[in-house]
Design a protein around this motif. Structure first.
Motif, mmCIF file in Angstrom:
data_model
loop_
_atom_site.group_PDB
_atom_site.id
_atom_site.type_symbol
_atom_site.label_atom_id
_atom_site.label_comp_id
_atom_site.label_asym_id
_atom_site.label_seq_id
_atom_site.Cartn_x
_atom_site.Cartn_y
_atom_site.Cartn_z
ATOM 1 N N LEU A 92 0.828 -1.216 0.000
ATOM 2 C CA LEU A 92 0.000 0.000 0.000
ATOM 3 C C LEU A 92 0.865 1.271 0.000
ATOM 4 C CD1 LEU A 92 -3.146 0.305 0.219
ATOM 5 C CD2 LEU A 92 -2.770 0.962 2.598
ATOM 6 N N PHE A 93 0.395 2.292 -0.716
ATOM 7 C CA PHE A 93 1.046 3.602 -0.697
ATOM 8 C C PHE A 93 0.213 4.544 0.170
ATOM 9 C CE2 PHE A 93 4.455 4.239 -3.934
ATOM 10 C CZ PHE A 93 4.607 2.899 -4.266
ATOM 11 N N PRO A 94 0.860 5.540 0.788
ATOM 12 C CA PRO A 94 0.095 6.452 1.641
ATOM 13 C C PRO A 94 -0.811 7.379 0.837
ATOM 14 C CG PRO A 94 2.367 7.186 1.465
ATOM 15 C CD PRO A 94 2.298 5.877 0.731
ATOM 16 N N ALA A 95 -1.826 7.920 1.529
ATOM 17 C CA ALA A 95 -2.666 8.946 0.917
ATOM 18 C C ALA A 95 -1.874 10.239 0.847
ATOM 19 C CB ALA A 95 -3.924 9.165 1.751
ATOM 20 N N SER A 96 -1.120 10.515 1.945
ATOM 21 C CA SER A 96 -0.398 11.783 2.029
ATOM 22 C C SER A 96 0.798 11.625 2.957
ATOM 23 C CB SER A 96 -1.329 12.865 2.572
ATOM 24 O OG SER A 96 -1.779 12.512 3.861
ATOM 25 N N PHE A 97 1.683 12.621 2.917
ATOM 26 C CA PHE A 97 2.818 12.611 3.841
ATOM 27 C C PHE A 97 3.166 14.038 4.220
ATOM 28 C CE2 PHE A 97 4.642 12.721 -0.430
ATOM 29 C CZ PHE A 97 5.590 13.732 -0.337
ATOM 30 N N LYS A 98 3.895 14.172 5.337
ATOM 31 C CA LYS A 98 4.340 15.511 5.729
ATOM 32 C C LYS A 98 5.734 15.438 6.338
ATOM 33 C CE LYS A 98 2.090 15.448 10.232
ATOM 34 N NZ LYS A 98 1.120 16.046 11.107
ATOM 35 N N VAL A 99 6.360 16.611 6.447
ATOM 36 C CA VAL A 99 7.692 16.689 7.026
ATOM 37 C C VAL A 99 7.535 17.027 8.503
ATOM 38 C CG1 VAL A 99 9.931 17.865 6.908
ATOM 39 C CG2 VAL A 99 8.570 17.559 4.824
ATOM 40 N N VAL A 100 8.168 16.227 9.375
ATOM 41 C CA VAL A 100 8.150 16.571 10.807
ATOM 42 C C VAL A 100 9.600 16.721 11.275
ATOM 43 C CG1 VAL A 100 5.970 15.433 11.401
ATOM 44 C CG2 VAL A 100 8.079 14.113 11.446
ATOM 45 N N GLU A 101 9.767 17.485 12.365
ATOM 46 C CA GLU A 101 11.109 17.689 12.875
ATOM 47 C C GLU A 101 11.256 17.040 14.234
ATOM 48 O OE1 GLU A 101 12.551 21.829 12.175
ATOM 49 O OE2 GLU A 101 13.882 21.243 13.831
ATOM 50 N N ARG A 102 12.298 16.236 14.393
ATOM 51 C CA ARG A 102 12.582 15.629 15.702
ATOM 52 C C ARG A 102 14.065 15.795 15.989
ATOM 53 N NH1 ARG A 102 11.211 10.287 14.518
ATOM 54 N NH2 ARG A 102 9.277 10.677 13.422
ATOM 55 N N GLU A 103 14.332 16.355 17.135
ATOM 56 C CA GLU A 103 15.723 16.578 17.571
ATOM 57 C C GLU A 103 16.588 17.172 16.465
ATOM 58 O OE1 GLU A 103 16.728 12.699 18.937
ATOM 59 O OE2 GLU A 103 15.273 12.781 20.579
ATOM 60 N N GLY A 104 16.044 18.190 15.834
ATOM 61 C CA GLY A 104 16.806 18.910 14.822
ATOM 62 C C GLY A 104 16.911 18.209 13.474
ATOM 63 N N GLU A 105 16.329 17.018 13.338
ATOM 64 C CA GLU A 105 16.360 16.286 12.051
ATOM 65 C C GLU A 105 14.974 16.305 11.421
ATOM 66 O OE1 GLU A 105 18.133 14.573 9.881
ATOM 67 O OE2 GLU A 105 19.979 14.024 10.888
ATOM 68 N N GLU A 106 14.941 16.348 10.109
ATOM 69 C CA GLU A 106 13.642 16.256 9.428
ATOM 70 C C GLU A 106 13.329 14.813 9.056
ATOM 71 O OE1 GLU A 106 13.006 20.579 7.281
ATOM 72 O OE2 GLU A 106 13.627 18.892 6.046
ATOM 73 N N TYR A 107 12.050 14.437 9.203
ATOM 74 C CA TYR A 107 11.586 13.103 8.800
ATOM 75 C C TYR A 107 10.296 13.244 8.016
ATOM 76 C CZ TYR A 107 14.778 11.531 12.416
ATOM 77 O OH TYR A 107 15.894 11.317 13.163
ATOM 78 N N LEU A 108 9.990 12.211 7.221
ATOM 79 C CA LEU A 108 8.684 12.193 6.549
ATOM 80 C C LEU A 108 7.781 11.221 7.292
ATOM 81 C CD1 LEU A 108 9.483 12.058 2.716
ATOM 82 C CD2 LEU A 108 8.869 14.032 4.110
ATOM 83 N N THR A 109 6.564 11.635 7.557
ATOM 84 C CA THR A 109 5.616 10.675 8.140
ATOM 85 C C THR A 109 4.445 10.516 7.172
ATOM 86 O OG1 THR A 109 4.447 12.379 9.332
ATOM 87 C CG2 THR A 109 6.123 11.187 10.562
ATOM 88 N N ALA A 110 3.973 9.277 7.095
ATOM 89 C CA ALA A 110 2.941 8.960 6.113
ATOM 90 C C ALA A 110 1.595 8.763 6.782
ATOM 91 C CB ALA A 110 3.324 7.681 5.376
#
Ligand code: GLC
Length: 468
Positions: A92-110
């Motif tokens: 399965l592919f996500p409907a959407s994703f966003k950029v989140v920041e944790r401890e100064g690093e960027e991550y993508l969450t789906a």
């Protein structure tokens, strides 16, 4: 190069403003940048929404953002087989994703639909991803990307997810309500046309991109078989014109066995009176849905347009759909191209079908609203069928309003006169659809990025396959 008029400049600036950056790189566009509305999840990049932007970037010779998007979304694909109902199924592919920041690093969450309203998994995302991947390869010649082992594996997982035999035995895909652009309850569960048209286009894209080595050859064979059954099924059983309506009207019910003419046991009383008046002359269209004892007679814009673009509809069916569009212009296009579906469900039907959804009241939003994003699909379908004059007509209507109205997500009312009751402004796919339309008109050969040629297939072998 596009004519540098104000409208185009404004649209271009708004699209640039919607770009989402991840670790310094552009990876997508947010769904909307409405300064006056609460963002909810409109500040995320939706896979289906990005396709409109992605196509425009490809046409502009700016493929990097599309490449980044394809790579990052592939990373978000669910990879593990699941025996746990709260986890997204493998492939399965996500409907959407966003950029989140944790401890100064960027991550993508789906979001696989679990955060979204109604919590439906987006079946269309994996198809749109494949369709955009093929467009990217066509625009850049970078077949190497699609041939990378991670991409081949991702495609295998999509195919596994869609082609595996499950509880039903139709060539079409069985899906829950709201698992695509219409992502709320709208009576579009079962075998909705939009999913079948995207499924068809995605299978054709996969066939172009798959390497024949290893398990690739098994998938290629499976695609071939499925494509011909799917094509036969949709062209024959979804088709509605006056002649077909008359056949259905004279159907006998409860036929038993392999030679049944009324294969899905549809009772003629289900023909809604409006459809008899509505269809005329050479016009025709593909029904919204087809299942046991059910034909959904509603006209759905995206499914019909995509069926033309991908050649799921035959050339003569495509002409008939365009003829219907011309005959029913005021109802299907009206004051904004174009209707997501026609007609709206009203009264008791609205209560039972939408669950009394106040956002989907008759002639609003998914229930008969007009969606400017459909303009680029209308353009591509019209160019493919040689109806360029319809593009000019539709574009002239859109141009009069989109900028002044601040690029709304959708319009309401029988003919699309009002800005949607809860429509976002600065909706990115509205903006991108306008730009794609301009680009397609200036360079009609860009249609090759999204369209597929008609293929002949053996009708007899399909007719037999369907009866065993
Ligand atoms: C709405 C639409 C959906 C779209 C999303 C983001 O939920 O129904 O199709 O992807 O907004 O624009």
């Amino acid at each position: 190069m596009l004519a540098e008029n104000t409208l185009v400049k404004e649209a271009y600036a708004a699209l640039e403003n919607a770009i989402l950056y991840y670790r310094g790189q552009p990876v997508g566009t947010v769904a909307a940048r409405d300064p006056e509305a609460v963002a909810l999840n409109y500040d995320q990049c939706f896979v289906r929404d990005f396709v409109s932007s992605g196509l425009f970037f490809l046409m502009q010779g700016k493929p990097e953002i599309v490449r980044n998007f394809l790579v990052e979304v592939l990373r978000l694909q669910s990879r593990e087989p699941q025996l746990e109902c709260f986890q997204p199924g493998q492939g399965l592919f996500p409907a959407s994703f966003k950029v989140v920041e944790r401890e100064g690093e960027e991550y993508l969450t789906a979001d696989f639909g679990e955060q979204a309203i109604a919590q439906v998994a987006p079946i269309d995302s994996c198809f749109w991803w494949l369709i955009l991947l093929r467009a990217y390869v066509k625009a850049t010649g970078d077949l190497k990307l699609a041939h990378r082992p991670d991409f081949q594996h991702g495609i295998h997982l999509i195919l596994q997810l869609c082609l595996e035999a499950r509880f039903d035995m139709f060539p079409t895909l069985l899906v829950p309500d709201g698992s695509f652009m219409i992502d709320r309850r709208m009576g579009v569960y079962g075998y909705p046309l939009e999913i079948q048209a995207l499924f068809y286009a995605a299978l054709r894209a996969a066939r172009e991109l798959l390497l024949p080595s290893g398990s690739g050859s098994t998938y290629l064979q499976a695609i071939e078989t499925r494509l011909s059954h799917l094509t036969y099924h949709v062209r024959k059983y979804y088709w509605l014109d006056l002649k077909r309506l008359n056949e259905i009207y004279r159907y006998k019910g409860d036929e038993f066995g392999a030679l049944a003419v009324n294969r899905f046991n549809v009772y003629s009383d289900t023909i809604p009176p409006w459809s008899i008046e509505w269809l005329m002359g050479k016009g025709g269209y593909l029904a919204g849905n087809l299942g046991p004892g059910q034909i959904d007679f509603r006209f759905f814009g995206l499914g019909n347009l995509m069926a033309i673009i991908a050649s799921l509809a035959t050339a003569s069916q495509a002409q008939a759909i365009m003829a219907l569009l011309e005959q029913r212009w005021q109802e299907l296009v009206g004051y904004m191209p174009m209707k997501i579906c026609f007609p709206a469900v009203e009264g008791q039907d609205w209560r039972t079908i939408t669950g009394s959804d106040p956002k989907n009241i008759p002639w609003s939003y998914h229930n008969g609203g007009n969606w400017p994003v459909l303009l680029w699909l209308l353009t591509a379908a019209a160019l493919k069928t040689g109806k360029v004059e319809l593009v000019h007509k539709a574009l002239a209507i859109a141009e009069q309003r989109l900028l002044d109205d601040q690029w709304p997500e959708y319009y309401d009312d029988r003919n699309g006169r009002l800005i949607g009751k809860e429509a976002r402004k600065y909706q990115t796919w509205t903006i991108a659809a306008f730009l794609v339309t301009k680009a397609l008109l200036a360079n009609p050969e860009y249609i090759a990025l999204i369209s597929f040629d008609e293929e002949s297939f053996n009708e007899e072998s399909n007719a037999t396959a369907c009866t065993v």
